[in-house]
Design an enzyme around this catalytic site. Structure first.
Site, PDB file in Angstrom:
ATOM      1  N   SER A   1      13.399  34.055 -41.022  1.00 31.20           N
ATOM      2  CA  SER A   1      13.640  32.607 -41.212  1.00 31.20           C
ATOM      3  C   SER A   1      14.174  32.232 -42.754  1.00 31.20           C
ATOM      4  O   SER A   1      13.129  32.544 -43.534  1.00 31.20           O
ATOM      5  CB  SER A   1      12.997  31.786 -40.569  1.00 31.20           C
ATOM      6  OG  SER A   1      13.509  30.248 -40.650  1.00 31.20           O
TER       7      SER A   1
ATOM      8  N   THR B   1      11.637  26.701 -33.366  1.00 34.45           N
ATOM      9  CA  THR B   1      12.730  27.465 -33.116  1.00 34.45           C
ATOM     10  C   THR B   1      12.642  28.264 -31.765  1.00 34.45           C
ATOM     11  O   THR B   1      11.620  28.086 -31.061  1.00 34.45           O
ATOM     12  CB  THR B   1      13.211  28.097 -34.252  1.00 34.45           C
ATOM     13  OG1 THR B   1      14.553  28.752 -34.159  1.00 34.45           O
ATOM     14  CG2 THR B   1      12.276  29.296 -34.741  1.00 34.45           C
TER      15      THR B   1
ATOM     16  N   LYS C   1      12.022  25.570 -28.080  1.00 35.90           N
ATOM     17  CA  LYS C   1      12.665  24.462 -28.354  1.00 35.90           C
ATOM     18  C   LYS C   1      12.518  23.289 -27.104  1.00 35.90           C
ATOM     19  O   LYS C   1      12.469  22.186 -26.995  1.00 35.90           O
ATOM     20  CB  LYS C   1      14.241  24.326 -28.702  1.00 35.90           C
ATOM     21  CG  LYS C   1      14.258  24.785 -30.031  1.00 35.90           C
ATOM     22  CD  LYS C   1      15.746  24.677 -30.428  1.00 35.90           C
ATOM     23  CE  LYS C   1      16.026  25.363 -31.775  1.00 35.90           C
ATOM     24  NZ  LYS C   1      17.316  25.177 -32.240  1.00 35.90           N
TER      25      LYS C   1
ATOM     26  N   ASN D   1      13.747  20.327 -32.077  1.00 34.82           N
ATOM     27  CA  ASN D   1      13.694  21.082 -33.278  1.00 34.82           C
ATOM     28  C   ASN D   1      12.740  20.498 -34.341  1.00 34.82           C
ATOM     29  O   ASN D   1      12.575  21.145 -35.212  1.00 34.82           O
ATOM     30  CB  ASN D   1      14.990  21.659 -33.702  1.00 34.82           C
ATOM     31  CG  ASN D   1      15.566  20.444 -34.546  1.00 34.82           C
ATOM     32  OD1 ASN D   1      15.571  19.556 -34.490  1.00 34.82           O
ATOM     33  ND2 ASN D   1      16.350  20.891 -35.461  1.00 34.82           N
TER      34      ASN D   1
ATOM     35  N   ASP E   1      19.638  19.249 -34.714  1.00 34.10           N
ATOM     36  CA  ASP E   1      20.646  20.371 -34.886  1.00 34.10           C
ATOM     37  C   ASP E   1      22.040  19.992 -34.678  1.00 34.10           C
ATOM     38  O   ASP E   1      23.100  20.430 -35.344  1.00 34.10           O
ATOM     39  CB  ASP E   1      20.558  21.512 -33.536  1.00 34.10           C
ATOM     40  CG  ASP E   1      19.361  22.369 -33.928  1.00 34.10           C
ATOM     41  OD1 ASP E   1      18.786  22.494 -35.111  1.00 34.10           O
ATOM     42  OD2 ASP E   1      18.607  22.643 -32.729  1.00 34.10           O
TER      43      ASP E   1
ATOM     44  N   ARG F   1      31.314  31.066 -19.771  1.00 32.09           N
ATOM     45  CA  ARG F   1      31.207  32.319 -18.866  1.00 32.09           C
ATOM     46  C   ARG F   1      31.169  32.072 -17.619  1.00 32.09           C
ATOM     47  O   ARG F   1      31.742  32.271 -16.610  1.00 32.09           O
ATOM     48  CB  ARG F   1      30.596  33.567 -19.421  1.00 32.09           C
ATOM     49  CG  ARG F   1      30.474  34.826 -18.940  1.00 32.09           C
ATOM     50  CD  ARG F   1      29.623  35.819 -19.407  1.00 32.09           C
ATOM     51  NE  ARG F   1      28.296  35.400 -19.460  1.00 32.09           N
ATOM     52  CZ  ARG F   1      27.523  36.321 -20.281  1.00 32.09           C
ATOM     53  NH1 ARG F   1      27.725  37.265 -20.649  1.00 32.09           N
ATOM     54  NH2 ARG F   1      26.220  35.823 -20.476  1.00 32.09           N
TER      55      ARG F   1
ATOM     56  N   MET G   1      28.257  28.738 -34.869  1.00 31.36           N
ATOM     57  CA  MET G   1      27.043  28.326 -35.248  1.00 31.36           C
ATOM     58  C   MET G   1      25.648  29.381 -35.623  1.00 31.36           C
ATOM     59  O   MET G   1      24.867  29.110 -36.117  1.00 31.36           O
ATOM     60  CB  MET G   1      26.358  27.615 -33.794  1.00 31.36           C
ATOM     61  CG  MET G   1      27.378  26.181 -33.925  1.00 31.36           C
ATOM     62  SD  MET G   1      26.945  25.104 -32.345  1.00 31.36           S
ATOM     63  CE  MET G   1      24.997  25.241 -32.233  1.00 31.36           C
TER      64      MET G   1
ATOM     65  N   GLY H   1      27.285  29.331 -39.407  1.00 30.22           N
ATOM     66  CA  GLY H   1      26.563  28.260 -39.164  1.00 30.22           C
ATOM     67  C   GLY H   1      25.453  28.129 -40.485  1.00 30.22           C
ATOM     68  O   GLY H   1      24.642  27.396 -39.988  1.00 30.22           O
TER      69      GLY H   1
HETATM   70  P1  ATR Z   1      21.138  29.372 -26.336  1.00 29.83           P
HETATM   71  O1  ATR Z   1      19.875  28.478 -26.503  1.00 29.83           O
HETATM   72  O2  ATR Z   1      21.476  30.416 -27.681  1.00 29.83           O
HETATM   73  O3  ATR Z   1      22.392  28.497 -26.395  1.00 29.83           O
HETATM   74  P2  ATR Z   1      21.059  30.233 -23.787  1.00 29.83           P
HETATM   75  O4  ATR Z   1      20.674  28.933 -23.165  1.00 29.83           O
HETATM   76  O5  ATR Z   1      20.713  31.458 -23.164  1.00 29.83           O
HETATM   77  O6  ATR Z   1      20.764  30.516 -25.453  1.00 29.83           O
HETATM   78  O7  ATR Z   1      22.807  30.074 -23.644  1.00 29.83           O
HETATM   79  C1  ATR Z   1      23.621  31.338 -24.180  1.00 29.83           C
HETATM   80  C2  ATR Z   1      25.175  30.916 -24.046  1.00 29.83           C
HETATM   81  O8  ATR Z   1      25.883  32.191 -24.391  1.00 29.83           O
HETATM   82  C3  ATR Z   1      25.658  30.790 -22.651  1.00 29.83           C
HETATM   83  O9  ATR Z   1      26.592  29.829 -22.618  1.00 29.83           O
HETATM   84  C4  ATR Z   1      26.044  32.127 -22.360  1.00 29.83           C
HETATM   85  O10 ATR Z   1      27.015  32.022 -21.142  1.00 29.83           O
HETATM   86  P3  ATR Z   1      26.549  31.923 -19.744  1.00 29.83           P
HETATM   87  O11 ATR Z   1      26.031  30.720 -19.356  1.00 29.83           O
HETATM   88  O12 ATR Z   1      27.491  32.373 -19.039  1.00 29.83           O
HETATM   89  O13 ATR Z   1      25.138  33.020 -19.824  1.00 29.83           O
HETATM   90  C5  ATR Z   1      26.651  32.549 -23.564  1.00 29.83           C
HETATM   91  N1  ATR Z   1      26.669  34.013 -23.614  1.00 29.83           N
HETATM   92  C6  ATR Z   1      25.718  34.776 -24.268  1.00 29.83           C
HETATM   93  N2  ATR Z   1      26.378  36.254 -24.053  1.00 29.83           N
HETATM   94  C7  ATR Z   1      27.662  36.067 -23.703  1.00 29.83           C
HETATM   95  C8  ATR Z   1      28.735  36.899 -23.454  1.00 29.83           C
HETATM   96  N3  ATR Z   1      28.586  38.345 -23.892  1.00 29.83           N
HETATM   97  N4  ATR Z   1      29.908  36.503 -23.394  1.00 29.83           N
HETATM   98  C9  ATR Z   1      30.069  35.233 -23.104  1.00 29.83           C
HETATM   99  N5  ATR Z   1      29.095  34.123 -23.195  1.00 29.83           N
HETATM  100  C10 ATR Z   1      28.089  34.850 -23.576  1.00 29.83           C
END
Ligand code: ATR
Length: 276
Positions: A14, A61, A65, A86, A101, A151, A217, A239
């Site tokens: 970090s 972190t 969180k 955070n 954030d 997604r 980010m 970011g």
């Molecule tokens: P964070 O705290 O970093 O936001 P998270 O809550 O696990 O972590 O969310 C990850 C985000 O990245 C989600 O929007 C995830 O999409 P899904 O909700 O469909 O899982 C998205 N993400 C991660 N890998 C991805 C990929 N290869 N393609 C598209 N979206 C992805």
């Protein structure tokens, strides 16, 4: 000397200790700030131990969180809406949880990067914790529209339902990547963790309006930024500035003085450029 820490797992790479040390030097505040690795099942114990040592506050972190939210005895509105904390401040017996954030992202865009959000069409990619953490401060900047795509479409729709009461005059819509054909945005913010897996998102090149800004980010030269560049976008940022600005907001909460964050950001950029 007042003590602060970053608590996470992992924490060794970090930049936060470096950033806070620079803020302290600049504002002549006497404090220490270190990275504190908490075991995955020992977040609460680590916080208690740090408080017993005389800790004044902590940044939190990945992956703690959300846990920090339930550990806090009081939450600011932005932390409650983010569902994540955070920044913890220890005040006698109370533990105040905040989330800096979102304001960090907004300050980086508007102040450091001269990318206004008011009156513009904003696209937020992702519906996980990172996206949730920035939605409320994004609405406060009054974009004309804010679109969340993910997604997993249901997660974007859940966010829409949760945040609709805070959208104000902003047209707030949610959907999937496939819904973006034919739409253009002035500011596209990547809040997914796809860059971590070195993956690009299935986005049409046509989502960028003329003079659009692409923001990731995550920091570093991410696959998303490389893709945006290849789609013709010339205004881009990772970011790193968001990281510095969220730290500056935490520092100001704890110490009552606001550091000159742009100077520290410039130093960090110079250092990473000279490290190749
Ligand atoms: P964070 O705290 O970093 O936001 P998270 O809550 O696990 O972590 O969310 C990850 C985000 O990245 C989600 O929007 C995830 O999409 P899904 O909700 O469909 O899982 C998205 N993400 C991660 N890998 C991805 C990929 N290869 N393609 C598209 N979206 C992805």
């Amino acid at each position: 000397m007042d003590r602060y820490a970053l608590i996470g797992h992992p924490v060794e790479h970090s930049k936060s200790p470096l950033i806070h040390a620079a803020f302290a030097r600049q504002t002549r505040q006497k404090l220490s700030y270190r990275a504190l690795l908490a075991p995955l099942d020992g977040f609460s114990d680590t916080v208690q131990m740090f408080r017993k040592e005389g800790g004044h506050g902590a940044n939190i972190t990945v992956p703690f969180k959300i846990e920090a939210c339930s550990l806090a005895t009081r939450l600011t509105e932005r932390a409650r809406l983010a569902g994540a904390v955070n920044t913890l401040t220890f005040v006698n017996d109370a533990v105040v949880g905040d989330n800096t954030d979102g304001i960090g992202l907004v300050r980086d865009l508007i102040v450091n990067l001269a990318c206004p959000l008011a009156g513009r069409h904003v696209l937020l990619l992702g519906a996980g914790g990172a996206a949730r953490g920035v939605l409320f401060p994004l609405f406060q900047t009054k974009p004309v529209s804010l679109t969340v795509v993910n997604r997993t479409v249901e997660r974007a729709q859940e966010l829409r339902a949760a945040f609709a009461p805070y959208a104000g005059q902003t047209a707030f819509t949610a959907g999937g990547f496939q819904d973006l054909d034919g739409w253009e945005f002035d500011v596209v913010i990547n809040a997914t963790s796809a860059s971590l897996e070195n993956e690009t998102l299935p986005l049409p090149n046509s989502i960028f309006a003329p003079n659009a800004f692409a923001y990731d980010m995550m920091y570093g030269d991410t696959p998303f930024l490389a893709w945006a560049r290849s789609a013709g976008v010339t205004q881009l940022s990772d970011g790193l500035g968001m990281l510095v600005e969220q730290a500056a907001e935490s520092f100001a909460l704890w110490r009552g003085v606001r550091p000159k964050s742009a100077r520290v950001l410039r130093e960090l950029r110079e250092k990473s450029a000279s490290n190749g």
